[in-house]
Design an enzyme around this catalytic site. Structure first.
Site, PDB file in Angstrom:
ATOM      1  N   ASP A 239       0.828  -1.199   0.000  1.00 28.32           N
ATOM      2  CA  ASP A 239       0.000   0.000   0.000  1.00 28.32           C
ATOM      3  C   ASP A 239       0.870   1.260   0.000  1.00 28.32           C
ATOM      4  OD1 ASP A 239      -2.672   1.357   0.518  1.00 28.32           O
ATOM      5  OD2 ASP A 239      -1.588   1.984   2.320  1.00 28.32           O
ATOM      6  N   GLU A 299       0.994  -0.608  -5.174  1.00 25.38           N
ATOM      7  CA  GLU A 299       0.052   0.485  -5.425  1.00 25.38           C
ATOM      8  C   GLU A 299       0.884   1.658  -5.908  1.00 25.38           C
ATOM      9  OE1 GLU A 299      -3.518   3.134  -3.391  1.00 25.38           O
ATOM     10  OE2 GLU A 299      -1.871   2.410  -2.133  1.00 25.38           O
TER      11      GLU A 299
END
Length: 573
Positions: A239, A299
């Site tokens: 993330d 990401e």
């Protein structure tokens, strides 16, 4: 709060109970890693199809209105039948749920709302039975403010974990250290009166950023990934990787014209994103992943392919799968724009990764749909990104044409970003609604009212109904995924754009060792024809044999006829 005690040598004392022995035995079975390459010598992830699951919304096994790990376990046969090889599960760690799991309070446990570590082990075991790997979401940039590390860090300026986070004095009384803005609204600095300093948070105030310049932070995070690999995880989606480091001198970010949806000044995040040190840590995470044949998905929000290319690393030593979000930013059916984007990604040094929706992006059914032909367009997009060269990541429900169900009133909003930005920003609830399994109450997701409401369209767009309809979105996805798994040209072939001046039909060739598949997609609302000269590709007298087609699509010789939003996938003979 480590859970490494389950592997402690003390477990093997003479007084160990039979039940504990069984638990350890089952855990060791789960720990065994699958080979990192397939029978053809490819990394396993290169030919895999990934499927993102938002655990709150996928399947509720205990009927409390919230999805859970046992619910995911119960759907492994569905996932395998669909054609999924790996599932990426968004954070299921213990969390206050301020950002629905992206505020982690313990990296080595499971939030009770989803189950426990035994349920996790069971899910991994069920995945292995069905040849479905498990990928976890890893949140390296920040923790919850309720994490024991931060609770200690804020207790005093000399606390053992003080330097695990980023603390600074203000510019002046009542003024934060600089002008950095949180992505979710307001200053990126929060004052804590306990020690009279500010702490930094790129996201919510309840998500303080970790200090990756501290070697102790680096070590514990790398060890955390090792712990999960030993438990049977086949990789991580990382993330917010571009936010791991900030400028130590805390220079102000350049201010841009206008304000954002929260009413804050627009800024260029020059001094708090994309620092070179990010790549060093990605290399370290990759070294650990390679020990287990695991994959790292990134990401990676980038503005050009050169930026995306850097995430693969020199010689491919960083992320195997940085996601190409620029592809999702082509928010209209435009062959020229899609061609440009694919050509750019094809020029990069790594394996392409394609995604058209996720838990932060309005569902593709809404973004590309015209309100009349949404099902046909949904099939078109499925046939598109599942036949490109690269690895696709589906978002749960995409395969049945799930649509956004945005809240109509501020009081119905669950997502904090929607509450702070309403009405310009409605939040991300709409793309996170429960999976639609059947026509029963709450779409078969739960007997209790779910945490988010399902849209009325669940009566027609659900797994049970679409499974019986040969012309459904679901059956199109199944056909394309089955073909993808068995056709050499789609597995191994090069990508070649065809008829590049065509403004309506997106067409390309996937070719490998004298075999080829042609894909033609009518991205317009009018009937179209396209003829192909494949002599340059070595198919001088080529004819097309339909493999998968929309109801009115046809191939004759080297010419394709397509109805509005029609599609045809054909073998080149």
């Amino acid at each position: 709060m480590s859970r490494r005690s389950w592997l402690s040598p003390s477990l093997f004392s003479p007084w160990l109970t039979l039940s504990l022995l069984l638990t350890v035995f089952c855990s060791l079975v789960v720990v065994a890693q699958v080979p990192p390459v397939d029978t053809e010598g490819h990394p396993w992830w290169q030919h895999a199809v990934f499927y993102e699951i938002y655990p709150r919304s996928f399947a509720d096994s205990n009927n409390d209105g919230v999805g859970d790990l046992n619910g995911i376990s119960s759907k492994m046969s569905y996932l395998r039948d669909l054609g999924v090889d790996a599932i990426w599960i968004t954070p299921c760690y213990p969390s206050p749920q301020v950002d629905f799991g992206y505020d982690v309070a313990d990296y080595e446990n499971i939030d009770p709302m989803y189950g426990n570590l035994a349920d996790f082990d069971h899910m991994v075991a069920e995945g292995r039975k069905h040849h479905v790997r498990v990928i976890l979401d890893f949140v390296p940039n920040h923790t919850s403010d309720q994490h024991p590390w931060f609770q200690d860090s804020k207790s005093s300026r000399t606390a053992p974990h003080r330097d695990w986070y980023i603390w600074r004095d203000g510019k002046a009384p009542g003024q934060p250290p600089n002008n950095w803005i949180s992505i979710f609204g307001g200053s990126a600095w929060t004052f804590d009166p306990t020690t009279n300093q500010y702490y930094y948070h790129f996201f919510y105030a309840q998500q303080p950023d970790l200090n990756w310049r501290n070697p102790a932070v680096e070590k514990v995070m790398l060890d955390t990934t090792r712990w999960w690999y030993k438990r049977g995880v086949s990789g991580f989606r990382l993330d917010a990787v571009d936010t791991l480091f900030e400028d130590p001198a805390l220079h102000d970010n350049p201010v841009l014209p206008g304000v954002n949806k929260q009413g804050d000044p627009n800024e260029e995040n020059q001094y708090n994103t994309n620092f070179p040190e990010v790549h060093k840590e990605l290399q370290n995470l990759r070294k650990v992943a390679d020990e287990s044949g695991a994959v790292l998905i990134g990401e990676t929000w980038t503005s050009n392919v050169a930026q995306l290319d850097r995430y693969y690393g020199q010689g491919g030593n960083e992320l195997q799968m940085p996601m190409d979000f620029m592809f999702t930013m082509v928010n209209k059916l435009s062959p020229p724009e899609f061609r440009r984007q694919i050509a750019a990604v094809e020029s990069a040094h790594g394996w392409p990764v394609f995604v058209i929706s996720n838990h932060d992006i309005v569902r593709s059914y809404n973004r590309y749909g015209d309100g009349k032909n949404n099902d046909a367009i949904s099939k078109l997009m499925g046939a598109f990104y599942l036949t490109l060269r690269g690895t696709p990541i589906l978002y749960y429900g995409e395969e049945i044409g799930m649509e956004n169900n945005d809240p109509a009133r501020k009081e119905d909003v669950k997502d904090p970003i929607g509450r702070t930005g309403w009405p310009k920003e409605k939040g991300r609830d709409g793309e996170r609604t429960p999976m639609q399994w059947n026509t029963g109450p709450n779409a078969g997701f739960s007997k209790k009212d779910p945490w988010l409401p399902v849209p009325p369209s669940y009566q027609t767009h659900n797994v049970a109904t679409e499974s019986k309809d040969s012309n459904s979105v679901l059956n199109l996805y199944k056909k394309v995924l089955a073909l993808r798994h068995t056709n050499e040209a789609l597995l191994e072939g090069n990508y070649t754009a065809l008829n590049e001046d065509d403004l309506n039909v997106m067409c390309y060739l996937r070719s490998y060792k004298g075999k080829a598949v042609l894909v033609a997609l009518n991205m317009s609302a009018t009937p179209q024809k396209a003829a192909f000269d494949l002599s340059k590709q070595g198919f001088g007298r080529a004819t097309l044999r339909s493999l998968i087609a929309s109801p009115e699509a046809s191939a004759k010789g080297n010419e394709v006829t397509l109805e509005p939003f029609g599609l045809l996938i054909a073998e080149v003979n």
